[in-house]
Design a protein around this motif. Structure first.
Motif, PDB file in Angstrom:
ATOM      1  N   MET A   1       0.868  -1.412  -0.017  1.00 38.42           N
ATOM      2  CA  MET A   1      -0.017   0.041  -0.063  1.00 38.42           C
ATOM      3  C   MET A   1       0.741   1.279   0.091  1.00 38.42           C
ATOM      4  SD  MET A   1      -2.706   1.163   2.686  1.00 38.42           S
ATOM      5  CE  MET A   1      -4.025  -0.427   2.253  1.00 38.42           C
ATOM      6  N   ALA A   2       0.759   2.236  -0.793  1.00 37.04           N
ATOM      7  CA  ALA A   2       1.124   3.373  -0.869  1.00 37.04           C
ATOM      8  C   ALA A   2       1.306   4.220   0.298  1.00 37.04           C
ATOM      9  CB  ALA A   2       0.756   4.079  -2.286  1.00 37.04           C
ATOM     10  N   VAL A   3       2.400   4.984   0.568  1.00 39.95           N
ATOM     11  CA  VAL A   3       2.500   5.797   1.765  1.00 39.95           C
ATOM     12  C   VAL A   3       1.803   7.230   1.106  1.00 39.95           C
ATOM     13  CG1 VAL A   3       3.854   7.319   3.093  1.00 39.95           C
ATOM     14  CG2 VAL A   3       4.717   4.908   2.415  1.00 39.95           C
ATOM     15  N   ARG A   4       0.663   7.343   2.105  1.00 40.40           N
ATOM     16  CA  ARG A   4       0.008   8.782   1.674  1.00 40.40           C
ATOM     17  C   ARG A   4       0.457  10.036   2.401  1.00 40.40           C
ATOM     18  NH1 ARG A   4      -4.642   8.826   3.994  1.00 40.40           N
ATOM     19  NH2 ARG A   4      -6.228   9.442   2.073  1.00 40.40           N
ATOM     20  N   VAL A   5       0.674  10.790   1.574  1.00 44.42           N
ATOM     21  CA  VAL A   5       1.308  12.025   2.093  1.00 44.42           C
ATOM     22  C   VAL A   5       0.570  13.505   1.602  1.00 44.42           C
ATOM     23  CG1 VAL A   5       3.402  13.519   1.763  1.00 44.42           C
ATOM     24  CG2 VAL A   5       3.435  11.121   1.569  1.00 44.42           C
ATOM     25  N   LEU A   6       0.537  14.369   2.628  1.00 43.47           N
ATOM     26  CA  LEU A   6      -0.180  15.618   2.764  1.00 43.47           C
ATOM     27  C   LEU A   6       1.056  16.568   2.833  1.00 43.47           C
ATOM     28  CD1 LEU A   6      -2.464  17.741   3.160  1.00 43.47           C
ATOM     29  CD2 LEU A   6      -2.225  17.764   5.751  1.00 43.47           C
ATOM     30  N   ASP A  25       7.415   8.435  -7.404  1.00 39.47           N
ATOM     31  CA  ASP A  25       7.637   7.217  -6.923  1.00 39.47           C
ATOM     32  C   ASP A  25       6.386   6.560  -6.529  1.00 39.47           C
ATOM     33  OD1 ASP A  25       8.334   5.162  -4.919  1.00 39.47           O
ATOM     34  OD2 ASP A  25       9.963   6.468  -4.439  1.00 39.47           O
ATOM     35  N   PRO A  26       6.068   5.182  -7.279  1.00 43.93           N
ATOM     36  CA  PRO A  26       5.081   4.388  -6.962  1.00 43.93           C
ATOM     37  C   PRO A  26       4.853   3.915  -5.589  1.00 43.93           C
ATOM     38  CG  PRO A  26       6.799   3.268  -7.892  1.00 43.93           C
ATOM     39  CD  PRO A  26       7.340   4.529  -7.956  1.00 43.93           C
ATOM     40  N   ARG A  27       5.642   4.099  -4.720  1.00 37.69           N
ATOM     41  CA  ARG A  27       5.352   3.849  -3.462  1.00 37.69           C
ATOM     42  C   ARG A  27       4.581   4.873  -2.593  1.00 37.69           C
ATOM     43  NH1 ARG A  27      11.410   3.039  -1.234  1.00 37.69           N
ATOM     44  NH2 ARG A  27      11.517   5.071  -2.472  1.00 37.69           N
ATOM     45  N   ILE A  28       4.492   5.932  -3.323  1.00 43.53           N
ATOM     46  CA  ILE A  28       3.949   7.123  -2.719  1.00 43.53           C
ATOM     47  C   ILE A  28       2.513   7.885  -3.282  1.00 43.53           C
ATOM     48  CG2 ILE A  28       4.511   9.448  -1.782  1.00 43.53           C
ATOM     49  CD1 ILE A  28       7.217   8.885  -1.664  1.00 43.53           C
ATOM     50  N   LYS A 120      15.568  11.086  -4.690  1.00 47.67           N
ATOM     51  CA  LYS A 120      15.716   9.817  -3.866  1.00 47.67           C
ATOM     52  C   LYS A 120      15.638   9.927  -2.330  1.00 47.67           C
ATOM     53  CE  LYS A 120      18.770   5.506  -3.974  1.00 47.67           C
ATOM     54  NZ  LYS A 120      18.545   5.573  -2.398  1.00 47.67           N
ATOM     55  N   GLN A 121      16.710  11.027  -1.966  1.00 43.58           N
ATOM     56  CA  GLN A 121      16.406  11.304  -0.702  1.00 43.58           C
ATOM     57  C   GLN A 121      15.067  11.650   0.188  1.00 43.58           C
ATOM     58  OE1 GLN A 121      18.759  14.784   0.591  1.00 43.58           O
ATOM     59  NE2 GLN A 121      19.094  14.304   2.566  1.00 43.58           N
ATOM     60  N   LEU A 122      14.484  12.384  -0.656  1.00 43.96           N
ATOM     61  CA  LEU A 122      12.924  12.727  -0.158  1.00 43.96           C
ATOM     62  C   LEU A 122      12.126  11.700  -0.065  1.00 43.96           C
ATOM     63  CD1 LEU A 122      10.927  14.711   0.554  1.00 43.96           C
ATOM     64  CD2 LEU A 122      10.449  15.159  -1.906  1.00 43.96           C
ATOM     65  N   CYS A 123      11.897  10.792  -1.262  1.00 47.33           N
ATOM     66  CA  CYS A 123      11.281   9.750  -1.341  1.00 47.33           C
ATOM     67  C   CYS A 123      11.383   8.482  -0.334  1.00 47.33           C
ATOM     68  CB  CYS A 123      11.212   9.010  -2.597  1.00 47.33           C
ATOM     69  SG  CYS A 123      10.386  10.199  -3.889  1.00 47.33           S
ATOM     70  N   ASP A 124      12.720   8.279  -0.222  1.00 51.61           N
ATOM     71  CA  ASP A 124      13.429   7.237   0.894  1.00 51.61           C
ATOM     72  C   ASP A 124      12.841   7.655   2.035  1.00 51.61           C
ATOM     73  OD1 ASP A 124      14.363   5.823  -1.332  1.00 51.61           O
ATOM     74  OD2 ASP A 124      16.281   6.244  -0.982  1.00 51.61           O
ATOM     75  N   LYS A 125      13.004   9.064   2.574  1.00 50.25           N
ATOM     76  CA  LYS A 125      12.731   9.328   3.922  1.00 50.25           C
ATOM     77  C   LYS A 125      11.285   9.223   4.195  1.00 50.25           C
ATOM     78  CE  LYS A 125      16.296  12.806   5.138  1.00 50.25           C
ATOM     79  NZ  LYS A 125      16.321  12.563   6.476  1.00 50.25           N
TER      80      LYS A 125
END
Length: 409
Positions: A1-6, A25-28, A120-125
């Motif tokens: 399931m993707a991480v949901r971000v505001l 990023d498909p994870r987000i 990469k840094q932002l998405c990985d965090k």
């Protein structure tokens, strides 16, 4: 399931840029945005995101106040975006104390750069925080429970005179009697360790040792002459939690390795020095190891124990070949070489595995290593790497570490 971000930011450029980077990023999944803190709080309550990216300076309500309200009303993992100025560092540290999990610098040049490094840094965090991060630090949970008290206990100590500094500098780290915790703290520590599911392999061996130890008191190992603490994401709050419990008479020198940029370590050391009974300073080349004083590794550099004068430290330029500047591995390794089995190393919350190779060198030298427990970590990465490698003598909840170090005082 993707991480949901505001996304909460008063700059239209940054809202668009953050969304653009995260959407790749498909994870987000970006679920919404807000242009000020007040609107951000409303959106958090409505959308229930996994992670919030929060700007510091905004109209109507700034990021710090928004974080405090979010943690009070609907605890959610928050990552701050701030400048690399000293003022940016100060307000970011306030946000971390308020309950934010992590931060990322808001350097316009980096955000306009189309290279993949920032993405990469932002998405990985975001992914790591979303899947592992705690929405509220143990420190903040306890602080909030104390009615009528601010989130931070400030201990403003008078400036030391130059003569007293000189006298302290002439003293080298002295052996001290073994510290012990009171029976109640020890009982809690032991029962917690026995309850925690550790899995198989090295973790099972550690559980077995805990069982055999029975009612033995947990304490600083008798041969200890130096305490070295490594941390990353979640580290500022964890270090504050531990160090504010140590008495001014703490009998060992401490080295602190926290992943932070230079501007932040300068401000963080000053802040800790006002909050703690022990002395805390940003380390400088040639500083002497002294009982009751903690030296914080400066951002962008490496801190090592001097190989010739073991009561002094050296500050070396950061090596571009190393991911972390400062690096826990580097400091642990130098401590192992100079102090051997007389080191107590503590690995706290943080992403990645920095510290595991240094812990291996320490264990080979006969030193003791304590790792923070998964349940009390913001991010379990660094302690997990040490535990999985079978290098941890103890696995402790964050709230246990300070009382054990202080001997129950």
């Amino acid at each position: 399931m993707a991480v949901r971000v505001l996304i909460v930011d008063d700059s239209g450029f940054f809202r668009h840029r953050i969304s653009e980077l995260l959407a790749s990023d498909p994870r987000i999944e970006v679920v919404g945005s807000a242009s000020n803190g007040r609107e951000g709080i409303e959106q958090v309550k409505k959308l229930r995101p996994d992670v919030v990216t929060m700007d510091v300076e905004m109209p109507q309500m700034n990021g710090i106040e928004a974080v405090r309200i979010i943690m009070r009303d609907c605890p959610t993992k928050v990552m701050m975006l701030s400048s690399l100025t000293q003022e940016g560092a100060r307000v970011t540290l306030q946000a971390l104390e308020a309950g934010a999990v992590d931060y990322l610098s808001k350097d316009m040049r980096a955000w306009m750069d189309r290279s993949l490094s920032l993405q990469k840094q932002l998405c990985d965090k975001i992914v790591t925080i979303g899947s592992q991060g705690r929405a509220l630090t143990p420190f903040m949970a306890r602080s909030r429970a104390k009615e009528g008290q601010s989130s931070t206990t400030m201990v403003f100590r008078p400036q030391r005179s130059r003569s007293s500094d000189a006298a302290a500098a002439s003293a080298s780290p002295a052996p001290a009697a073994q510290s012990t915790v009171n029976s109640r703290a020890a009982s809690t520590a032991t029962s917690t360790a026995l309850r925690r599911p550790l899995g198989g392999g090295a973790a099972a061996d550690l559980a077995a040792r805990s069982t055999l130890r029975g009612s033995q008191r947990l304490a600083i190992p008798r041969d200890t002459r130096l305490v070295v603490i490594g941390s990353s994401t979640g580290g500022p709050a964890a270090l504050q939690e531990i160090l504010t419990q140590l008495p001014a008479s703490f009998p060992y020198p401490l080295l602190l390795i926290q992943h932070m940029p230079k501007t932040f370590t300068t401000v963080f050391a000053e802040r800790l020095n006002q909050q703690c009974q022990i002395a805390v300073k940003e380390a400088e080349d040639g500083d002497r190891l002294q009982p009751g004083r903690a030296l914080l590794a400066p951002g962008g550099h490496q801190l090592i124990v001097d190989g010739k004068q073991h009561d002094r430290i050296r500050i070396l330029p950061g090596d571009d070949r190393l991911t972390y500047k400062p690096s826990v591995d580097v400091t642990y390794g130098s401590a192992a070489k100079s102090y051997g089995n007389r080191v107590l190393a503590i690995i706290l919350t943080g992403m990645g595995a920095d510290g595991s190779e240094g812990a291996r060198l320490l264990k080979q030298a006969g030193a003791h290593v304590w790792a923070q427990s998964k349940d009390s970590c913001t991010i379990f990465g660094m302690p997990q790497a040490v535990i999985k490698a079978g290098l941890a003598n103890e696995i402790l909840d964050l709230e246990q570490i300070g009382p054990i170090l202080s001997g129950g005082r």
